[in-house]
Each structure stands twice: as structure tokens, then as C-alpha cells.
Write a protein that holds these residues in place. Structure first.
Motif, PDB file in Angstrom:
ATOM      1  N   GLY A 114       0.874  -1.270  -0.071  1.00 57.08           N
ATOM      2  CA  GLY A 114       0.041   0.084   0.106  1.00 57.08           C
ATOM      3  C   GLY A 114       0.958   1.051  -0.013  1.00 57.08           C
ATOM      4  O   GLY A 114       2.170   1.329  -0.110  1.00 57.08           O
ATOM      5  N   CYS A 115       0.088   2.310  -0.016  1.00 56.37           N
ATOM      6  CA  CYS A 115       0.986   3.642   0.050  1.00 56.37           C
ATOM      7  C   CYS A 115       0.126   4.637   0.788  1.00 56.37           C
ATOM      8  O   CYS A 115      -0.938   4.041   1.446  1.00 56.37           O
ATOM      9  CB  CYS A 115       1.285   4.155  -1.403  1.00 56.37           C
ATOM     10  N   ALA A 116       0.583   5.962   0.780  1.00 55.47           N
ATOM     11  CA  ALA A 116      -0.391   6.806   1.418  1.00 55.47           C
ATOM     12  C   ALA A 116      -1.817   6.870   1.274  1.00 55.47           C
ATOM     13  O   ALA A 116      -2.654   7.539   2.035  1.00 55.47           O
ATOM     14  CB  ALA A 116       0.300   8.287   1.266  1.00 55.47           C
ATOM     15  N   ILE A 117      -2.142   6.745  -0.084  1.00 55.63           N
ATOM     16  CA  ILE A 117      -3.532   6.924  -0.481  1.00 55.63           C
ATOM     17  C   ILE A 117      -4.360   5.436  -0.355  1.00 55.63           C
ATOM     18  O   ILE A 117      -5.775   5.732  -0.743  1.00 55.63           O
ATOM     19  CB  ILE A 117      -3.362   7.451  -1.847  1.00 55.63           C
ATOM     20  N   GLY A 118      -3.728   4.393  -0.296  1.00 52.74           N
ATOM     21  CA  GLY A 118      -4.737   3.201  -0.118  1.00 52.74           C
ATOM     22  C   GLY A 118      -4.014   1.926  -0.129  1.00 52.74           C
ATOM     23  O   GLY A 118      -2.632   2.076  -0.449  1.00 52.74           O
ATOM     24  N   GLN A 119      -4.515   0.983   0.035  1.00 52.63           N
ATOM     25  CA  GLN A 119      -4.157  -0.299   0.138  1.00 52.63           C
ATOM     26  C   GLN A 119      -3.476  -0.680  -1.236  1.00 52.63           C
ATOM     27  O   GLN A 119      -2.387  -1.433  -1.279  1.00 52.63           O
ATOM     28  CB  GLN A 119      -5.235  -1.398   0.166  1.00 52.63           C
ATOM     29  N   ARG A 120      -4.037  -0.395  -2.301  1.00 49.89           N
ATOM     30  CA  ARG A 120      -3.498  -0.370  -3.636  1.00 49.89           C
ATOM     31  C   ARG A 120      -3.089  -2.048  -3.834  1.00 49.89           C
ATOM     32  O   ARG A 120      -2.103  -2.450  -4.361  1.00 49.89           O
ATOM     33  CB  ARG A 120      -2.120   0.219  -4.011  1.00 49.89           C
ATOM     34  N   PRO A 121      -4.009  -3.012  -4.108  1.00 47.87           N
ATOM     35  CA  PRO A 121      -4.032  -4.199  -4.268  1.00 47.87           C
ATOM     36  C   PRO A 121      -3.643  -4.477  -5.660  1.00 47.87           C
ATOM     37  O   PRO A 121      -3.894  -3.627  -6.689  1.00 47.87           O
ATOM     38  CB  PRO A 121      -5.406  -4.914  -3.771  1.00 47.87           C
ATOM     39  N   VAL A 122      -3.234  -5.650  -6.167  1.00 42.80           N
ATOM     40  CA  VAL A 122      -2.763  -6.106  -7.562  1.00 42.80           C
ATOM     41  C   VAL A 122      -3.602  -7.515  -7.843  1.00 42.80           C
ATOM     42  O   VAL A 122      -3.403  -8.235  -8.903  1.00 42.80           O
ATOM     43  CB  VAL A 122      -1.579  -6.192  -7.730  1.00 42.80           C
ATOM     44  N   ASP A 123      -4.623  -7.632  -7.091  1.00 46.64           N
ATOM     45  CA  ASP A 123      -5.704  -8.911  -7.407  1.00 46.64           C
ATOM     46  C   ASP A 123      -5.958  -8.892  -8.566  1.00 46.64           C
ATOM     47  O   ASP A 123      -6.223 -10.036  -9.295  1.00 46.64           O
ATOM     48  CB  ASP A 123      -6.899  -9.123  -6.387  1.00 46.64           C
ATOM     49  N   ASP A 158     -13.229  -6.366 -12.089  1.00 49.10           N
ATOM     50  CA  ASP A 158     -14.261  -5.899 -11.183  1.00 49.10           C
ATOM     51  C   ASP A 158     -14.310  -4.205 -11.083  1.00 49.10           C
ATOM     52  O   ASP A 158     -15.275  -3.666 -10.862  1.00 49.10           O
ATOM     53  CB  ASP A 158     -14.084  -6.607  -9.856  1.00 49.10           C
ATOM     54  N   VAL A 159     -13.234  -3.969 -11.055  1.00 52.39           N
ATOM     55  CA  VAL A 159     -12.765  -2.435 -11.035  1.00 52.39           C
ATOM     56  C   VAL A 159     -12.096  -1.905 -12.296  1.00 52.39           C
ATOM     57  O   VAL A 159     -11.202  -2.749 -12.796  1.00 52.39           O
ATOM     58  CB  VAL A 159     -11.783  -1.875  -9.796  1.00 52.39           C
ATOM     59  N   PRO A 160     -12.493  -1.053 -12.991  1.00 50.93           N
ATOM     60  CA  PRO A 160     -11.835  -0.538 -14.253  1.00 50.93           C
ATOM     61  C   PRO A 160     -10.023   0.099 -13.898  1.00 50.93           C
ATOM     62  O   PRO A 160     -10.018   1.153 -14.155  1.00 50.93           O
ATOM     63  CB  PRO A 160     -12.429   0.494 -14.828  1.00 50.93           C
ATOM     64  N   SER A 161      -9.596  -1.110 -13.363  1.00 48.68           N
ATOM     65  CA  SER A 161      -8.067  -0.489 -12.792  1.00 48.68           C
ATOM     66  C   SER A 161      -7.259  -0.269 -14.058  1.00 48.68           C
ATOM     67  O   SER A 161      -7.089  -0.867 -15.175  1.00 48.68           O
ATOM     68  CB  SER A 161      -7.595  -1.857 -12.132  1.00 48.68           C
ATOM     69  N   VAL A 162      -6.477   0.963 -14.116  1.00 48.12           N
ATOM     70  CA  VAL A 162      -5.669   1.217 -14.868  1.00 48.12           C
ATOM     71  C   VAL A 162      -4.378   0.483 -15.074  1.00 48.12           C
ATOM     72  O   VAL A 162      -4.124  -0.275 -16.149  1.00 48.12           O
ATOM     73  CB  VAL A 162      -5.187   2.713 -14.424  1.00 48.12           C
ATOM     74  N   GLY A 163      -3.931   0.069 -13.870  1.00 46.86           N
ATOM     75  CA  GLY A 163      -2.561  -0.797 -13.875  1.00 46.86           C
ATOM     76  C   GLY A 163      -2.934  -2.209 -14.688  1.00 46.86           C
ATOM     77  O   GLY A 163      -2.156  -2.899 -15.367  1.00 46.86           O
ATOM     78  N   ALA A 164      -3.905  -2.701 -13.855  1.00 40.86           N
ATOM     79  CA  ALA A 164      -4.444  -4.113 -14.423  1.00 40.86           C
ATOM     80  C   ALA A 164      -4.754  -4.218 -15.916  1.00 40.86           C
ATOM     81  O   ALA A 164      -4.434  -5.165 -16.447  1.00 40.86           O
ATOM     82  CB  ALA A 164      -5.460  -4.618 -13.528  1.00 40.86           C
ATOM     83  N   ALA A 185     -10.127  -0.184 -18.023  1.00 44.16           N
ATOM     84  CA  ALA A 185      -9.777   1.388 -17.837  1.00 44.16           C
ATOM     85  C   ALA A 185      -9.729   2.081 -19.278  1.00 44.16           C
ATOM     86  O   ALA A 185      -9.266   1.458 -20.098  1.00 44.16           O
ATOM     87  CB  ALA A 185      -8.626   1.723 -16.986  1.00 44.16           C
ATOM     88  N   GLN A 186     -10.239   3.385 -19.275  1.00 43.56           N
ATOM     89  CA  GLN A 186     -10.377   4.133 -20.586  1.00 43.56           C
ATOM     90  C   GLN A 186      -9.340   5.177 -20.652  1.00 43.56           C
ATOM     91  O   GLN A 186      -9.526   6.017 -21.587  1.00 43.56           O
ATOM     92  CB  GLN A 186     -11.872   4.310 -20.788  1.00 43.56           C
ATOM     93  N   LYS A 291     -19.833  20.717  -6.722  1.00 38.06           N
ATOM     94  CA  LYS A 291     -19.702  19.257  -6.320  1.00 38.06           C
ATOM     95  C   LYS A 291     -19.068  18.622  -7.292  1.00 38.06           C
ATOM     96  O   LYS A 291     -18.966  18.658  -8.386  1.00 38.06           O
ATOM     97  CB  LYS A 291     -21.224  18.683  -6.091  1.00 38.06           C
ATOM     98  N   ILE A 292     -17.870  17.761  -6.527  1.00 36.28           N
ATOM     99  CA  ILE A 292     -17.092  17.044  -7.411  1.00 36.28           C
ATOM    100  C   ILE A 292     -17.077  15.381  -7.051  1.00 36.28           C
ATOM    101  O   ILE A 292     -17.281  15.210  -5.923  1.00 36.28           O
ATOM    102  CB  ILE A 292     -15.546  17.476  -7.610  1.00 36.28           C
ATOM    103  N   LYS A 293     -17.217  14.660  -7.942  1.00 37.64           N
ATOM    104  CA  LYS A 293     -17.167  13.319  -7.683  1.00 37.64           C
ATOM    105  C   LYS A 293     -15.896  12.517  -8.401  1.00 37.64           C
ATOM    106  O   LYS A 293     -15.963  12.730  -9.692  1.00 37.64           O
ATOM    107  CB  LYS A 293     -18.250  12.394  -7.992  1.00 37.64           C
ATOM    108  N   THR A 294     -14.880  11.883  -7.914  1.00 34.92           N
ATOM    109  CA  THR A 294     -13.674  11.445  -8.665  1.00 34.92           C
ATOM    110  C   THR A 294     -14.220  10.186  -9.025  1.00 34.92           C
ATOM    111  O   THR A 294     -15.076   9.336  -8.590  1.00 34.92           O
ATOM    112  CB  THR A 294     -12.542  11.219  -7.907  1.00 34.92           C
ATOM    113  N   LEU A 295     -14.105   9.872 -10.403  1.00 35.98           N
ATOM    114  CA  LEU A 295     -14.430   8.620 -10.962  1.00 35.98           C
ATOM    115  C   LEU A 295     -13.251   8.254 -11.977  1.00 35.98           C
ATOM    116  O   LEU A 295     -12.324   8.998 -12.621  1.00 35.98           O
ATOM    117  CB  LEU A 295     -15.763   8.833 -11.882  1.00 35.98           C
ATOM    118  N   PRO A 296     -13.331   6.854 -12.441  1.00 35.75           N
ATOM    119  CA  PRO A 296     -12.350   6.490 -13.501  1.00 35.75           C
ATOM    120  C   PRO A 296     -12.703   7.397 -14.894  1.00 35.75           C
ATOM    121  O   PRO A 296     -13.802   7.700 -14.955  1.00 35.75           O
ATOM    122  CB  PRO A 296     -12.756   5.003 -13.789  1.00 35.75           C
TER     123      PRO A 296
END
Ligand code: EPZ
Length: 426
Positions: A114-123, A158-164, A185-186, A291-296
Motif C-alpha cells: 500500500g501507500c499513503a492513498i490506499g491499499q493498492r491491491p494487485v488482485d 471488477d474495477v476498471p483498474s488502469v494498472g491491471a 480502464a479508458q 460538487k465533484i465526484k472522482t471517477l475512472p
């Protein structure tokens, strides 16, 4: 540890040129292991790029650099193990797993952690490799993958992961048969990697959409490729112009890549003008509440969330930012409060009550985007700010202080020794 000192309160004016995108350069450099020779232009001069170059050399590639051009040559056999210290230093190192698995038939990469912003799994990376026939085991903090020959597969993320998406796409280029990645991821950086690989003879279709099809080929040929401009760096300098109520033109940017950010800047009542490869912002008032919502992608990018929070801290009214991508990406709020910002965190929401003025303070950067956000706040604050943790900033922003100085910012880099020495003054 190097720090920044900023004297705030001066509007920024002028032009600033963005470099090549860090988050495109890193996967493209990893992808360069898939062919014998690759020449990559407009690579930004960043700590993370230097780490990736070190990693490519560590696995046996010959890497030469001439200013912003990098030559990667790896005709011979490669080492399948990535060094622990490099992967721990930069989690994007995990992107060499796909290429090594294809080139060596196996790969052993430390879990990035993980790092400061989250667990950052690679599953999801591993789910993709397993679907393509790799045997995966995790022992003593290392991921071991082996596959004499990868085959095509249908993979749903399951998640549009950039790295995956990037790791699987690289492995699938040389697998046997067709691979389809659904819920891919797009991001423009994913498209840039696909374009780089296709320039070497890969057969990737649909990059930039939720479904990517990759037809495996026998080998990739040598290629030369130019990295896209860095949209996150561009957004950072646009916000620097906005928060100081100045007038800044950002050159070498693709406005299309920043549609969501430009839309929010418009909603804030700021004057934004787009040209073919540049964007101008002019601000003579405080930002209106939004109002802002972060999204892929194409949603609002999580990497611009922190800089935008700084802008809204000095805005009118009450704004809300929802961080939906990472689970712990509000650390900068605490530091902004030290400058007088009124922000309260409610789960994944930050409620920002705009104040007319921030005051310079000593604050700490915890990740590169948080560091940028604190610098932007310091540029607009009254008085002097000291920002520690410059090493975070240098990971993602080349020549940050000098680019801001060229826009009129009163900013200097100093190391701890000077800071301590100033404390000894009579
Ligand atoms: C890339 O990180 C970028 N880094 C990040 O930029 C960016 O914030 C992020 O994409 C989102 O846009 C690079 O490209 C080098 P993800 P990445 O996999 O690929 C979850 C910056 O500041 N997830 O899209 O690591 C994950 O936990 C950096 O330049 C899984 O659950 O991001 C997160 O919640 C910070 N399983 C979400 O997906 C996995 O296997 C998005 O992560 C992978 C990810």
C-alpha cells in the motif's frame, strides 16, 4: 530531505509547457521489454521514470537516455526477478510483470504494498494472468507467476483498474489467441500504451472503451513512439492560475483529455479558453461552489482531486468532493486546515467551506498530488509557507519550482541544513 519555501499572494501570469505524461511513460517503458528495441520520445525527467529505467536495467535491458528520449534494447534473455527495493519505491514497477511473464515464461515481483492513498491491491492483475494460463503463488511478499505460453482469455475487471488493464494488455499482445478485457480502464494513458504496442505490430482494438480486444501475435518489431502530454500536470498549472487569480496558459496539452476538469473550472465561474494544444485560464474572482465526484476516466480524475480542493478552500460557499477511487486520499485536508482552510471529512466526502484567505504555514506533502495541492494553496496564501516532502513532488512534476517561478511565483527549494542553520541565527 529537500523542502520548498513559498511566499504567497502574487497572481501567476504567463505560459507554461507540460512534459510527457508520467502515467503513460511508465507503462510504455515497461512495454518496451516486449520488443528488441524501442525509442521513446518526450519522456518526462522525473524520479519515477529514473526508477523505471533502473528497473529495466536490473532485469537485463540496455537503456540509454538523451534528454527526453530513451532507448531501450533487450534482445537477449532477461532476468525474471524484479528487485525488492525498486518495487517498494515505486508501485508502478509492478507493470513489468506482464512483459517478464511473456519474455521469460515466469516472473517474480515483490508485492508493491500500500501507500499513503490506499491499499493498492494487485488482485485484478493476477486474476488476468491466471485466466491466461499463468500459475500464480504468493510467498514471503513475492508474487511468483509462471506460464510456458500464455493463451487468450475473457477477463472481466471488477474495477476498471488502469494498472491491471495495462499489465494484462501487455501480456496478451504475445499470448496465443484472443484476449478480451471487459470493464477495462479508458484513461488516455491506457490508449497511449495500446498505440505504442500497435506501432510495434500488436493487434489491440478498443483501447479507450470499456472493452479491449487483443489478438496475440508471434513477436513485436522495433518501434519509436512519442508519449502524450501530461494532463494531470496541465490541470495542476491551470489551477495554479485560478487559485492565485491570475492568467496562465498551459501549452502541450490535449484539451479533450481534461474535459471533466475544464467543465468543473467553468462551473466555478472561471474563464477557460481552449486551443488545439493549449488551454488558457483567467481568474479575477474566487471560485464558485461545486460538487465533484472522482471517477475512472472520463470522470473527474482522482489525481486532480487534491489540487482542486486547494482551489475550493479559497472559493465562495460550500463545496463537496467525493473521492470514490482511493480509500484514503484526503491527507492534504489536514495540512490545508493548518493554513486556515475549513474542511471536514465525512467518510469518502470532503465538505469544503470556502474562506477569503489562507495563511502561510509549515505543511507536509504525503504524496505527489497532495504536495502539489499544498504548493498551490501556499501560492495564494498570505505570508510564507514551508512545504516538506519535496521528494514526493519530484516523482511527478519535472522542474516544478522553476516552472512556477517562470509564472511569477516566489518559490525556492532549500534543504534541511539551511533550515536548521537559519534556526541558529543570533
Ligand atoms: C494509476 O494507478 C495511476 N498511476 C494513478 O496515478 C492514478 O491515481 C490511478 O491509476 C487511478 O487513475 C499510474 O498510472 C502509474 P488503479 P493504478 O489500478 O493503476 C483498485 C499519480 O498520482 N484496484 O486504476 O495503481 C485500487 O485499489 C498516481 O500519478 C484493485 O482493487 O490505479 C483503486 O481503488 C496515483 N485491484 C482502484 O482500483 C487491483 O488489482 C484504482 O486503481 C488494482 C486496482
Amino acid at each position: 530531505m529537500k523542502n520548498l519555501v513559498i511566499w504567497g499572494g502574487r497572481p501567476l501570469r504567463g505560459e507554461v509547457r507540460c512534459d510527457g505524461a508520467k502515467n503513460a511513460a511508465l507503462p510504455v517503458l515497461a512495454g518496451a521489454l516486449l520488443m528488441e528495441n524501442a525509442t521513446i520520445y518526450e519522456v518526462p525527467d522525473l524520479a519515477d521514470v529514473r526508477t523505471m529505467v533502473e528497473l529495466l536495467r536490473a532485469v537485463g535491458a540496455d537503456v540509454k537516455q538523451d534528454r527526453d528520449t530513451i532507448y531501450v534494447s533487450s534482445p537477449g534473455p532477461l532476468m525474471y526477478e524484479a528487485p525488492y527495493d525498486l518495487v517498494r519505491k515505486m508501485r508502478a514497477s509492478f507493470l513489468v510483470m506482464g512483459p517478464l511473464l511473456v519474455r521469460c515464461g515466469k516472473a517474480s515481483i515483490p508485492l508493491p504494498g500500500g501507500c499513503a492513498i490506499g491499499q493498492r491491491p494487485v488482485d485484478l492483475h493476477l486474476k488476468g494472468f491466471q485466466a491466461m494460463g499463468a500459475h500464480i503463488s504468493i510467498e514471503k511478499g513475492y508474487v511468483h507467476a509462471s506460464a510456458p505460453k500464455l493463451h487468450g482469455a475473457q477477463i472481466y475487471l471488477d474495477v476498471p483498474s488502469v494498472g491491471a488493464t495495462e499489465n494484462i494488455m501487455m501480456a496478451a499482445c504475445l499470448a496465443h489467441g484472443e484476449t478480451v478485457i471487459d470493464n477495462a480502464a479508458q484513461e488516455p494513458e491506457v490508449v497511449d500504451l495500446a498505440n505504442f504496442l500497435n506501432s510495434a505490430g500488436a493487434r489491440i482494438k478498443g483501447a479507450g472503451t470499456p472493452r479491449i480486444r487483443i489478438d496475440g501475435v508471434k513477436e513485436l518489431r522495433d518501434t519509436a513512439y512519442t508519449i502524450i502530454p501530461d494532463r494531470i500536470e496541465a490541470a495542476t498549472y491551470l489551477i495554479a492560475g485560478a487559485i492565485t487569480q491570475g492568467n496562465v496558459t498551459v501549452d502541450n496539452v490535449i484539451p479533450l483529455h481534461l474535459k471533466s476538469v475544464l467543465a468543473k473550472l467553468h462551473e466555478c465561474g472561471l474563464e477557460v479558453t481552449e486551443w488545439n494544444k493549449s488551454i488558457e485560464i483567467s481568474a479575477s474572482c474566487r471560485a464558485k461552489p461545486v460538487k465533484i465526484k472522482t471517477l475512472p476516466y472520463p470522470g473527474f480524475p482522482t489525481d486532480v482531486q487534491a489540487p482542486f480542493m486547494s482551489l475550493l478552500s479559497l472559493g465562495e460557499g460550500t463545496s463537496i468532493i467525493s473521492e470514490t477511487v482511493f480509500e484514503n486520499r484526503f491527507a492534504h485536508a489536514e495540512e490545508l486546515r493548518r493554513m486556515g482552510a475549513k474542511i471536514r471529512i465525512e467518510g469518502s466526502n470532503a465538505v469544503i467551506e470556502g474562506v477569503p484567505q489562507l495563511t502561510g504555514a509549515t505543511v507536509q506533502a504525503t504524496d505527489l498530488r497532495a504536495g502539489a495541492a499544498l504548493c498551490l494553496a501556499a501560492l495564494a496564501a498570505q505570508g510564507v509557507s514551508y512545504i516538506t516532502g519535496l521528494e514526493h513532488l519530484e516523482r511527478g512534476y519535472a522542474n516544478f519550482a522553476s516552472k512556477l517561478r517562470d509564472l511569477g511565483a516566489r518559490i525556492a527549494v532549500f534543504d534541511e541544513a539551511i533550515e536548521q542553520a537559519s534556526g541558529f541565527a543570533p
